[in-house]
Design a protein around this motif. Structure first.
Motif, short mmCIF file in Angstrom:
data_model
loop_
_atom_site.label_atom_id
_atom_site.label_comp_id
_atom_site.label_asym_id
_atom_site.label_seq_id
_atom_site.Cartn_x
_atom_site.Cartn_y
_atom_site.Cartn_z
N PRO A 85 0.81 -1.22 0.00
CA PRO A 85 0.00 0.00 0.00
C PRO A 85 0.85 1.27 0.00
O PRO A 85 0.41 2.31 -0.49
CB PRO A 85 -0.86 -0.11 1.26
N LEU A 108 -7.39 -0.87 4.37
CA LEU A 108 -8.22 -1.78 3.58
C LEU A 108 -9.33 -1.00 2.87
O LEU A 108 -9.55 -1.17 1.66
CB LEU A 108 -8.80 -2.88 4.45
N ASN A 116 -7.85 1.18 0.13
CA ASN A 116 -7.40 0.37 -1.00
C ASN A 116 -8.59 -0.09 -1.84
O ASN A 116 -8.55 -0.04 -3.07
CB ASN A 116 -6.58 -0.82 -0.52
N VAL A 117 -9.66 -0.51 -1.18
CA VAL A 117 -10.88 -0.89 -1.91
C VAL A 117 -11.41 0.32 -2.68
O VAL A 117 -11.82 0.19 -3.85
CB VAL A 117 -11.95 -1.46 -0.95
N VAL A 135 -9.42 0.81 -5.83
CA VAL A 135 -9.80 -0.18 -6.85
C VAL A 135 -11.10 0.26 -7.53
O VAL A 135 -11.21 0.25 -8.76
CB VAL A 135 -9.93 -1.59 -6.23
N ALA A 172 -3.28 -1.26 -7.68
CA ALA A 172 -4.25 -1.26 -6.59
C ALA A 172 -4.71 -2.67 -6.26
O ALA A 172 -4.87 -3.03 -5.08
CB ALA A 172 -5.44 -0.37 -6.95
N SER A 180 -1.88 -4.54 -4.48
CA SER A 180 -1.80 -4.09 -3.09
C SER A 180 -2.92 -4.68 -2.26
O SER A 180 -2.69 -5.18 -1.15
CB SER A 180 -1.88 -2.56 -3.05
N LEU A 181 -4.14 -4.66 -2.78
CA LEU A 181 -5.29 -5.19 -2.05
C LEU A 181 -5.13 -6.67 -1.76
O LEU A 181 -5.28 -7.10 -0.61
CB LEU A 181 -6.57 -4.93 -2.83
N THR A 182 -4.82 -7.44 -2.77
CA THR A 182 -4.71 -8.89 -2.57
C THR A 182 -3.47 -9.26 -1.79
O THR A 182 -3.53 -10.11 -0.90
CB THR A 182 -4.74 -9.65 -3.91
N PHE A 195 -3.72 -7.31 2.03
CA PHE A 195 -4.89 -7.41 2.89
C PHE A 195 -5.65 -8.74 2.78
O PHE A 195 -6.26 -9.18 3.74
CB PHE A 195 -5.88 -6.27 2.58
#
Length: 119
Positions: free
Chosen positions: A11, A71, A74-75, A78, A109, A112-114, A117
């Motif tokens: 992130p 989180l 980041n969502v 996305v 993005a 980073s998310l997967t 988190f």
């Protein structure tokens, strides 16, 4: 699912890319102007994108210490770039800016998310 990013640098990388994008958008270079004009985004609203990206940077940074904030940020990033992809597709503006900038940022993005988190 992690509420604090692990590894933290995913992130942080996304935040750095968004910060660069937000700063560049203050006086947008030709490729950013062409992109926003290409999807017919009103010039009077360009400032909102800078605010959104700056808030996302803040959320990603704060989220390194406050559970859930990163989180959520980041969502949100996305979703932002998914909406940008939809705007490009709907306006049929599928030039280099779409493939490199829009899909590239969406990929960062999602990684980073997967990676930080969800795994």
């Amino acid at each position: 699912m992690n509420l604090i990013p692990e590894p933290w640098w995913l992130p942080a990388l996304l935040a750095g890319a968004l910060l660069f994008d937000a700063v560049a958008s203050v006086r947008p270079p030709a490729f950013i102007r062409d992109c926003l004009d290409g999807v017919r985004f009103p010039r009077d609203w360009w400032w909102t994108l800078i605010v959104i990206k700056t808030l996302a940077v803040g959320g990603l940074v704060v989220g390194m210490w406050v559970p859930g904030v990163g989180l959520a940020a980041n969502v949100g990033v996305v979703v932002y770039f998914l909406c940008a992809c939809i705007a490009h597709i709907r306006s049929r503006f599928l030039r280099q800016a779409f493939w490199i900038n829009c899909l590239g940022m969406l990929a960062i993005a999602l990684v980073s998310l997967t990676g930080a988190f969800l795994l």
